[in-house]
Design a protein around this motif. Structure first.
Motif, PDB file in Angstrom:
ATOM      1  N   ASP A  68      -1.498  -3.517  -1.048  1.00 57.09           N
ATOM      2  CA  ASP A  68      -1.550  -3.572  -2.509  1.00 57.09           C
ATOM      3  C   ASP A  68      -0.934  -2.281  -3.055  1.00 57.09           C
ATOM      4  OD1 ASP A  68      -2.145  -3.580  -5.205  1.00 57.09           O
ATOM      5  OD2 ASP A  68      -4.291  -3.945  -4.933  1.00 57.09           O
ATOM      6  N   HIS A  69       0.267  -2.387  -3.636  1.00 58.35           N
ATOM      7  CA  HIS A  69       0.999  -1.195  -4.075  1.00 58.35           C
ATOM      8  C   HIS A  69       0.239  -0.366  -5.108  1.00 58.35           C
ATOM      9  CE1 HIS A  69       2.249  -2.673  -8.036  1.00 58.35           C
ATOM     10  NE2 HIS A  69       2.379  -3.845  -7.459  1.00 58.35           N
ATOM     11  N   SER A  70      -0.697  -0.943  -5.826  1.00 58.46           N
ATOM     12  CA  SER A  70      -1.451  -0.177  -6.821  1.00 58.46           C
ATOM     13  C   SER A  70      -2.495   0.738  -6.166  1.00 58.46           C
ATOM     14  CB  SER A  70      -2.131  -1.115  -7.826  1.00 58.46           C
ATOM     15  OG  SER A  70      -3.154  -1.847  -7.185  1.00 58.46           O
ATOM     16  N   GLN A  71      -2.733   0.554  -4.860  1.00 59.85           N
ATOM     17  CA  GLN A  71      -3.739   1.337  -4.145  1.00 59.85           C
ATOM     18  C   GLN A  71      -3.154   2.492  -3.337  1.00 59.85           C
ATOM     19  OE1 GLN A  71      -7.135   0.765  -4.381  1.00 59.85           O
ATOM     20  NE2 GLN A  71      -6.464  -0.628  -5.995  1.00 59.85           N
ATOM     21  N   VAL A  72      -1.823   2.655  -3.332  1.00 61.75           N
ATOM     22  CA  VAL A  72      -1.208   3.684  -2.491  1.00 61.75           C
ATOM     23  C   VAL A  72      -0.668   4.830  -3.341  1.00 61.75           C
ATOM     24  CG1 VAL A  72      -0.601   2.029  -0.692  1.00 61.75           C
ATOM     25  CG2 VAL A  72       1.064   2.590  -2.452  1.00 61.75           C
ATOM     26  N   ASN A  73      -0.580   6.011  -2.718  1.00 57.14           N
ATOM     27  CA  ASN A  73      -0.001   7.151  -3.411  1.00 57.14           C
ATOM     28  C   ASN A  73       1.222   7.716  -2.696  1.00 57.14           C
ATOM     29  OD1 ASN A  73      -1.382   8.220  -1.284  1.00 57.14           O
ATOM     30  ND2 ASN A  73      -2.699   9.547  -2.477  1.00 57.14           N
ATOM     31  N   LEU A  74       1.613   7.115  -1.584  1.00 53.44           N
ATOM     32  CA  LEU A  74       2.841   7.452  -0.881  1.00 53.44           C
ATOM     33  C   LEU A  74       3.497   6.133  -0.455  1.00 53.44           C
ATOM     34  CD1 LEU A  74       4.716   9.630   0.323  1.00 53.44           C
ATOM     35  CD2 LEU A  74       3.338   9.515   2.405  1.00 53.44           C
ATOM     36  N   PRO A  75       4.224   5.499  -1.368  1.00 51.16           N
ATOM     37  CA  PRO A  75       4.807   4.184  -1.054  1.00 51.16           C
ATOM     38  C   PRO A  75       5.783   4.242   0.119  1.00 51.16           C
ATOM     39  CG  PRO A  75       5.000   4.683  -3.397  1.00 51.16           C
ATOM     40  CD  PRO A  75       4.534   5.931  -2.719  1.00 51.16           C
ATOM     41  N   ILE A  76       5.696   3.235   0.975  1.00 46.48           N
ATOM     42  CA  ILE A  76       6.626   3.074   2.087  1.00 46.48           C
ATOM     43  C   ILE A  76       7.374   1.768   1.833  1.00 46.48           C
ATOM     44  CG2 ILE A  76       6.872   2.742   4.576  1.00 46.48           C
ATOM     45  CD1 ILE A  76       4.195   4.282   4.878  1.00 46.48           C
ATOM     46  N   HIS A  77       8.687   1.886   1.632  1.00 51.28           N
ATOM     47  CA  HIS A  77       9.524   0.726   1.340  1.00 51.28           C
ATOM     48  C   HIS A  77      10.305   0.373   2.595  1.00 51.28           C
ATOM     49  CE1 HIS A  77       8.689   1.132  -2.944  1.00 51.28           C
ATOM     50  NE2 HIS A  77       8.848   2.431  -2.777  1.00 51.28           N
ATOM     51  N   VAL A 102       5.912   6.975  11.032  1.00 54.52           N
ATOM     52  CA  VAL A 102       5.089   8.140  11.372  1.00 54.52           C
ATOM     53  C   VAL A 102       5.932   9.417  11.288  1.00 54.52           C
ATOM     54  CG1 VAL A 102       3.633   9.217  13.148  1.00 54.52           C
ATOM     55  CG2 VAL A 102       3.491   6.749  12.739  1.00 54.52           C
ATOM     56  N   HIS A 103       7.192   9.351  11.717  1.00 51.25           N
ATOM     57  CA  HIS A 103       8.102  10.502  11.622  1.00 51.25           C
ATOM     58  C   HIS A 103       8.271  10.930  10.163  1.00 51.25           C
ATOM     59  CE1 HIS A 103      11.665  12.950  12.765  1.00 51.25           C
ATOM     60  NE2 HIS A 103      12.108  12.585  11.559  1.00 51.25           N
ATOM     61  N   GLU A 104       8.532   9.975   9.284  1.00 50.16           N
ATOM     62  CA  GLU A 104       8.726  10.301   7.863  1.00 50.16           C
ATOM     63  C   GLU A 104       7.413  10.751   7.212  1.00 50.16           C
ATOM     64  OE1 GLU A 104      11.612  10.833   6.855  1.00 50.16           O
ATOM     65  OE2 GLU A 104      12.675   9.787   8.459  1.00 50.16           O
ATOM     66  N   LEU A 105       6.298  10.212   7.651  1.00 48.68           N
ATOM     67  CA  LEU A 105       5.001  10.690   7.182  1.00 48.68           C
ATOM     68  C   LEU A 105       4.831  12.163   7.576  1.00 48.68           C
ATOM     69  CD1 LEU A 105       2.255  10.180   5.864  1.00 48.68           C
ATOM     70  CD2 LEU A 105       1.468   9.241   8.039  1.00 48.68           C
ATOM     71  N   GLY A 106       5.294  12.518   8.774  1.00 52.35           N
ATOM     72  CA  GLY A 106       5.274  13.916   9.205  1.00 52.35           C
ATOM     73  C   GLY A 106       6.054  14.808   8.243  1.00 52.35           C
ATOM     74  N   HIS A 107       7.229  14.339   7.817  1.00 51.68           N
ATOM     75  CA  HIS A 107       8.003  15.105   6.826  1.00 51.68           C
ATOM     76  C   HIS A 107       7.229  15.230   5.522  1.00 51.68           C
ATOM     77  CE1 HIS A 107      11.591  15.794   9.087  1.00 51.68           C
ATOM     78  NE2 HIS A 107      11.925  14.508   9.176  1.00 51.68           N
ATOM     79  N   ALA A 108       6.614  14.136   5.083  1.00 47.97           N
ATOM     80  CA  ALA A 108       5.845  14.156   3.834  1.00 47.97           C
ATOM     81  C   ALA A 108       4.707  15.174   3.911  1.00 47.97           C
ATOM     82  CB  ALA A 108       5.288  12.762   3.524  1.00 47.97           C
ATOM     83  N   LEU A 109       4.177  15.393   5.112  1.00 45.43           N
ATOM     84  CA  LEU A 109       3.086  16.346   5.309  1.00 45.43           C
ATOM     85  C   LEU A 109       3.587  17.771   5.545  1.00 45.43           C
ATOM     86  CD1 LEU A 109       0.780  14.147   7.540  1.00 45.43           C
ATOM     87  CD2 LEU A 109       0.425  14.768   5.139  1.00 45.43           C
ATOM     88  N   GLY A 110       4.905  17.947   5.651  1.00 40.67           N
ATOM     89  CA  GLY A 110       5.469  19.284   5.783  1.00 40.67           C
ATOM     90  C   GLY A 110       6.034  19.630   7.140  1.00 40.67           C
ATOM     91  N   TRP A 112       8.025   9.131  -1.794  1.00 44.49           N
ATOM     92  CA  TRP A 112       8.140   7.780  -1.270  1.00 44.49           C
ATOM     93  C   TRP A 112       8.976   7.833   0.000  1.00 44.49           C
ATOM     94  CZ3 TRP A 112      12.803   4.844  -1.259  1.00 44.49           C
ATOM     95  CH2 TRP A 112      13.861   5.407  -1.950  1.00 44.49           C
ATOM     96  N   ILE A 113       8.798   6.813   0.829  1.00 49.01           N
ATOM     97  CA  ILE A 113       9.468   6.740   2.125  1.00 49.01           C
ATOM     98  C   ILE A 113      10.274   5.458   2.182  1.00 49.01           C
ATOM     99  CG2 ILE A 113       9.070   6.453   4.614  1.00 49.01           C
ATOM    100  CD1 ILE A 113       6.597   8.255   4.321  1.00 49.01           C
ATOM    101  N   ILE A 170      -4.165  10.077   1.534  1.00 46.09           N
ATOM    102  CA  ILE A 170      -3.192   9.001   1.673  1.00 46.09           C
ATOM    103  C   ILE A 170      -3.951   7.729   1.982  1.00 46.09           C
ATOM    104  CG2 ILE A 170      -1.276   8.096   3.033  1.00 46.09           C
ATOM    105  CD1 ILE A 170      -0.324  10.928   3.432  1.00 46.09           C
ATOM    106  N   LYS A 171      -3.645   6.676   1.235  1.00 44.07           N
ATOM    107  CA  LYS A 171      -4.296   5.384   1.451  1.00 44.07           C
ATOM    108  C   LYS A 171      -3.280   4.399   1.996  1.00 44.07           C
ATOM    109  CE  LYS A 171      -7.406   5.958  -2.472  1.00 44.07           C
ATOM    110  NZ  LYS A 171      -7.755   5.406  -3.783  1.00 44.07           N
ATOM    111  N   TYR A 172      -3.719   3.584   2.928  1.00 45.57           N
ATOM    112  CA  TYR A 172      -2.876   2.543   3.511  1.00 45.57           C
ATOM    113  C   TYR A 172      -3.327   1.202   2.957  1.00 45.57           C
ATOM    114  CZ  TYR A 172      -0.637  -0.374   7.036  1.00 45.57           C
ATOM    115  OH  TYR A 172       0.118  -1.316   7.679  1.00 45.57           O
ATOM    116  N   SER A 173      -2.407   0.476   2.344  1.00 40.76           N
ATOM    117  CA  SER A 173      -2.765  -0.806   1.750  1.00 40.76           C
ATOM    118  C   SER A 173      -1.504  -1.634   1.520  1.00 40.76           C
ATOM    119  CB  SER A 173      -3.474  -0.582   0.412  1.00 40.76           C
ATOM    120  OG  SER A 173      -3.725  -1.811  -0.229  1.00 40.76           O
TER     121      SER A 173
END
Length: 165
Positions: free
Chosen positions: A22-31, A75-83, A58-59, A17-20
């Motif tokens: 720049d939307h072209s650099q991420v693989n789990l977009p957070i809106h 962070v809570h939703e990232l936890g869901h994304a990780l399972g 996406w989140i 997971i990359k934090y940026s």
């Protein structure tokens, strides 16, 4: 958020997971948008939740909340994304307890669950051995799992909070 991801890469070395900004650099977009009528029509956010992880990777975060609460929800939703699922441990970012402090980092219990999910039952980094007997014990006594506070996890909590040792 970058500190949280740095800590996660220690627990989950293969995490990509990359934090940026720049939307072209991420693989789990957070809106982050205010939940208004137009967005509610699309994802039903109005009275349901402050954020959501969508399995299409996406989140959504309701921008109407304070900055600190938005960080907790991310962070809570990232936890869901990780399972991770919900729990009732009040100091867990995945908590649904009425007594929750709404932390904006993965706690001891969250990190332990991620370790079990991603690296098996033995934690080489922190020396914890979560053998099948301990896992069964915590399964049968789930309320006691909330109080497991291995000192090794404290290093990762401090990393997420930006506290140097």
């Amino acid at each position: 958020l970058s500190n949280v991801i740095d800590a996660l890469t220690i627990v989950i070395p293969d995490l990509r997971i990359k934090y940026s900004n720049d939307h072209s650099q991420v693989n789990l977009p957070i809106h982050i948008y205010p939940c208004n009528e137009a967005i509610d029509f699309q994802i039903a956010c109005k009275d349901e939740y402050s954020g959501a992880y969508f399995p299409s990777d996406w989140i959504f975060i309701d921008g109407n909340n304070s900055k600190n609460f938005r960080k907790h929800v991310i962070v809570h939703e990232l936890g869901h994304a990780l399972g991770l699922g919900h729990n009732l441990c009040s100091d867990s970012v995945m908590s649904y307890s009425d007594l929750s402090d709404y932390p904006s980092f993965f706690s001891h219990i969250d990190l332990m669950q991620l370790q079990v999910l991603y690296a098996g039952k033995t934690n080489i980094i922190f020396g914890n051995n979560l053998d099948s007997e301990k896992i069964q014990y915590y399964h049968n006594n789930i309320n006691e799992a909330c109080s497991v506070k291995s000192p090794g996890w404290l290093k990762l909590i401090n990393l997420q909070l930006g506290i140097s040792e």
